[in-house]
Design a protein around this motif. Structure first.
Motif, PDB file in Angstrom:
ATOM      1  N   LEU A 154       0.836  -1.202   0.000  1.00 57.19           N
ATOM      2  CA  LEU A 154       0.000   0.000   0.000  1.00 57.19           C
ATOM      3  C   LEU A 154       0.872   1.255   0.000  1.00 57.19           C
ATOM      4  N   THR A 160      -4.285   0.015  -3.779  1.00 55.11           N
ATOM      5  CA  THR A 160      -4.901   1.202  -3.192  1.00 55.11           C
ATOM      6  C   THR A 160      -5.557   0.849  -1.858  1.00 55.11           C
ATOM      7  N   GLN A 161      -5.853   1.869  -1.068  1.00 54.92           N
ATOM      8  CA  GLN A 161      -6.539   1.625   0.200  1.00 54.92           C
ATOM      9  C   GLN A 161      -7.903   1.000  -0.040  1.00 54.92           C
ATOM     10  N   GLU A 162      -8.598   1.451  -1.063  1.00 54.18           N
ATOM     11  CA  GLU A 162      -9.910   0.872  -1.378  1.00 54.18           C
ATOM     12  C   GLU A 162      -9.780  -0.607  -1.710  1.00 54.18           C
ATOM     13  N   ASP A 165      -8.970  -2.586   1.514  1.00 57.66           N
ATOM     14  CA  ASP A 165     -10.156  -2.723   2.359  1.00 57.66           C
ATOM     15  C   ASP A 165     -11.062  -3.837   1.837  1.00 57.66           C
TER      16      ASP A 165
END
Length: 211
Positions: A154, A160-162, A165
């Motif tokens: 990351l 990506t953070q999305e 998650d």
């Protein structure tokens, strides 16, 4: 539903691409079944693979963590060795499940490989490796794997953070299935044995040429 279906006995390439579209590791596998939603394939011990290494030739695990996702990677010919795996690839889900077997055929454990699905080509099922994974043992106990690597991937902009998650949410969904002993953690394929005389899947030369 996928447009390309593979018949039992055919070979398929399990191809990992990166978020920038470049090609990473590629593993040829023999198809057991495919309905467009779930692909089940077999990767026996000794299967030739396209692996990736750091520019100096080191295995990624041998590169310091803070540099592991910041150096480039180069493709190398290698082989899947030490175990055989049956792999269940979900067309739309952000995971695949791998059954690991010892050389004598004894089931060892499940491994939930968290991945971003990219669809199929005429020869390949394409994914992005999500770095974060979950290991599930025969007693249905489980553990997260490579959490430190996911953090570094990351930070290096490889995911990506999305995406991270959603990958973690997928891992949590699979953990719930494991804790309940539900498919694919219900014993299905734990006694699997390949057909005698199956040749190793083959790695096309052109796979090594793509960057």
């Amino acid at each position: 539903m996928a447009g390309r279906l593979w018949a039992p006995g055919e070979e398929v390439l399990y191809a990992f691409r990166r978020n920038d579209g470049s090609l990473g590791a590629v593993t040829p596998a023999r198809v057991l079944s495919d309905d467009g939603d779930q692909l089940v394939c077999w990767v026996p011990d000794g299967t030739p693979v396209r692996a990736t290494r750091a520019p100096g030739g080191q295995h990624a695990r041998d590169v310091p963590l803070d540099q592991r996702f910041r150096l480039g990677r180069v493709p190398v010919r290698s082989a899947w060795v030490g175990s055989s795996t049956l792999r269940l690839v979900f067309e739309e889900e952000w995971s695949s499940v791998w059954w690991f077997y010892l050389p004598d055929g004894t089931f060892l454990n499940w491994y939930v490989n968290l991945e971003i699905p990219l669809g199929r080509t005429d020869t390949s099922v394409c994914r992005v490796d999500g770095v974060l994974d979950v290991e599930v043992l025969p007693d249905l106990s489980w553990s997260w794997k490579d959490e430190d690597e996911a953090v570094e991937a990351l930070a290096a902009g490889k995911i990506t953070q999305e995406q991270l998650d959603r990958l973690r949410a997928e891992g949590e969904r699979m953990i719930c299935l494991a804790e309940s002993g539900l498919f694919p953690f219900d014993g299905t394929w734990c006694e699997f044995r390949p057909e005698p005389g199956w040749p190793l899947p083959t790695l096309p030369d052109e796979v090594m040429e793509e960057r």
